[in-house]
Scaffold this motif. Structure first.
Motif, short mmCIF file in Angstrom:
data_model
loop_
_atom_site.label_atom_id
_atom_site.label_comp_id
_atom_site.label_asym_id
_atom_site.label_seq_id
_atom_site.Cartn_x
_atom_site.Cartn_y
_atom_site.Cartn_z
N LYS A 4 -12.65 30.38 39.33
CA LYS A 4 -12.55 29.60 40.57
C LYS A 4 -12.81 28.12 40.27
O LYS A 4 -13.56 27.79 39.35
CB LYS A 4 -13.59 30.08 41.59
CG LYS A 4 -13.36 31.52 42.06
CD LYS A 4 -12.40 31.56 43.23
CE LYS A 4 -12.43 32.88 43.97
NZ LYS A 4 -11.40 33.85 43.56
N ILE A 5 -12.21 27.27 41.07
CA ILE A 5 -12.46 25.83 40.96
C ILE A 5 -12.68 25.26 42.36
O ILE A 5 -11.82 25.41 43.23
CB ILE A 5 -11.34 25.10 40.18
CG1 ILE A 5 -11.59 23.58 40.21
CG2 ILE A 5 -9.95 25.44 40.67
CD1 ILE A 5 -10.82 22.81 39.17
N ALA A 35 -18.17 28.94 38.81
CA ALA A 35 -16.94 28.26 39.19
C ALA A 35 -16.93 26.88 38.55
O ALA A 35 -18.00 26.31 38.29
CB ALA A 35 -16.88 28.10 40.72
N ASP A 36 -15.74 26.36 38.28
CA ASP A 36 -15.65 24.95 37.89
C ASP A 36 -15.91 24.12 39.14
O ASP A 36 -15.37 24.43 40.22
CB ASP A 36 -14.26 24.63 37.34
CG ASP A 36 -14.05 25.23 35.95
OD1 ASP A 36 -15.05 25.46 35.26
OD2 ASP A 36 -12.89 25.46 35.57
N VAL A 37 -16.71 23.09 38.99
CA VAL A 37 -17.05 22.23 40.14
C VAL A 37 -16.66 20.80 39.80
O VAL A 37 -16.92 20.32 38.70
CB VAL A 37 -18.56 22.32 40.46
CG1 VAL A 37 -18.91 21.41 41.63
CG2 VAL A 37 -18.95 23.76 40.77
N VAL A 38 -16.00 20.16 40.75
CA VAL A 38 -15.53 18.78 40.54
C VAL A 38 -15.96 17.94 41.74
O VAL A 38 -15.79 18.37 42.89
CB VAL A 38 -13.98 18.74 40.43
CG1 VAL A 38 -13.51 17.35 40.00
CG2 VAL A 38 -13.45 19.81 39.50
N THR A 56 -24.06 18.14 32.30
CA THR A 56 -23.91 19.32 33.16
C THR A 56 -22.46 19.79 33.08
O THR A 56 -21.62 19.16 32.44
CB THR A 56 -24.23 18.99 34.64
OG1 THR A 56 -23.12 18.27 35.20
CG2 THR A 56 -25.49 18.16 34.78
N PHE A 57 -22.17 20.89 33.78
CA PHE A 57 -20.79 21.38 33.81
C PHE A 57 -19.99 20.79 34.97
O PHE A 57 -18.83 21.13 35.15
CB PHE A 57 -20.77 22.91 33.87
CG PHE A 57 -21.23 23.55 32.60
CD1 PHE A 57 -20.42 23.56 31.47
CD2 PHE A 57 -22.49 24.11 32.50
CE1 PHE A 57 -20.84 24.12 30.28
CE2 PHE A 57 -22.94 24.69 31.32
CZ PHE A 57 -22.12 24.69 30.20
N VAL A 58 -20.62 19.95 35.77
CA VAL A 58 -19.89 19.35 36.90
C VAL A 58 -18.98 18.26 36.35
O VAL A 58 -19.41 17.38 35.59
CB VAL A 58 -20.88 18.77 37.94
CG1 VAL A 58 -20.13 17.99 39.01
CG2 VAL A 58 -21.70 19.89 38.56
N ALA A 59 -17.71 18.34 36.71
CA ALA A 59 -16.73 17.35 36.25
C ALA A 59 -16.51 16.32 37.35
O ALA A 59 -16.71 16.60 38.54
CB ALA A 59 -15.42 18.04 35.90
N ILE A 60 -16.08 15.15 36.93
CA ILE A 60 -15.82 14.09 37.90
C ILE A 60 -14.31 13.83 37.97
O ILE A 60 -13.61 13.81 36.95
CB ILE A 60 -16.59 12.80 37.51
CG1 ILE A 60 -18.09 13.09 37.43
CG2 ILE A 60 -16.30 11.66 38.50
CD1 ILE A 60 -18.75 13.64 38.70
#
Ligand code: PEP
Length: 248
Positions: A4-5, A35-38, A56-60
């Protein structure tokens, strides 16, 4: 199994200080990896958000970009500039940009190609107006948008694109598509990807639903077989955004 994203579209909210503060607080709550989080933040807040999310795994992500590499385009930002900052995703063809800034399907296609050339992952938005839904042409409209957006894009690149199905009548209105309506449109989007690139690519590509997603309706929407997460506007800058990411 598609991961999931869940992407937050902060729209024109939160300058650098507020972005940093929110990202510092929210990142640990959504960084579970399920989940991928952006966080798609305003241009001027990209550096602050990138800094806050470091390690972290949070992408911008950005919310827009020009399709040219450089040149006399006053006020615009190029894909290379975003890449240089460390941005990973970019929203392309949001309905607000189509409605207020004249973005056509052709421009969306050019932007998608330019993003891919620079190693950015497009979150490519499609969706029908209320008038189109009432006329019964939702699926035709979305199919055309996907076909034009993906024109000239190779299969290898196509699977890097995240498609956000966002019915315009549900964006910022508090009216959410039913899970059945959202699933029907997302399944149609997957079908057109299968026709263009074959079933294996269609099975890999991630398709989000967007339009008044909240902590209360996320679980039902994201449980649909063709919905791989969400593009979340208003609720993405609320203190309980983590409840949407941790919907299970
Ligand atoms: C959006 O901006 O992409 C969006 C879906 O907004 P909202 O969640 O506020 O409807």
């Amino acid at each position: 199994m598609r991961k999931k994203i869940i992407a937050g579209n902060w729209k024109m909210n939160k300058g650098p200080d507020a972005a940093r503060e929110f990202a510092v607080e929210m990142t640990p709550k959504v960084d579970g990896g399920a989940a991928d989080v952006v966080f798609c933040v305003p241009y001027v807040s990209l550096l602050a958000a990138l800094d806050a999310a470091k390690g972290t795994f949070v992408a911008i992500g950005a919310q827009n970009m020009h399709f040219e590499d450089a040149g006399a385009y006053t006020g615009e930002v190029s894909p290379g500039m975003l890449k240089e900052l460390g941005v990973k995703y970019v929203i392309i063809g949001h309905s607000e940009r189509r409605a207020y800034f004249g973005e056509t399907d052709d421009i969306v296609n050019k932007k998608a190609k330019a993003a891919l050339v620079h190693g950015l992952m497009p979150i490519l938005c499609v969706g029908e107006s209320l008038e189109q839904r009432n006329l019964g042409i939702t699926i035709e409209h979305v199919r055309i948008q996907v076909k034009i957006a993906f024109d000239g894009i190779s299969a290898v690149d196509a699977e890097k694109i995240v498609i956000a199905y966002e019915p315009i009548w549900a964006i910022g209105t508090g009216v959410t598509a039913t899970a059945q309506q959202a699933e029907e449109a997302c399944a149609a989007v997957r079908q057109v990807v299968a026709e263009l690139y074959g079933q294996p690519i269609a099975d890999k590509i991630r398709i989000q639903y967007g339009g008044s997603v909240t902590a209360d309706n996320a679980a039902e929407l994201f449980a649909q077989p063709n919905i791989d997460g969400g593009l979340v506007g208003g609720a993405s800058i609320k203190a309980d955004f983590d409840r949407i990411v941790n919907y299970q």
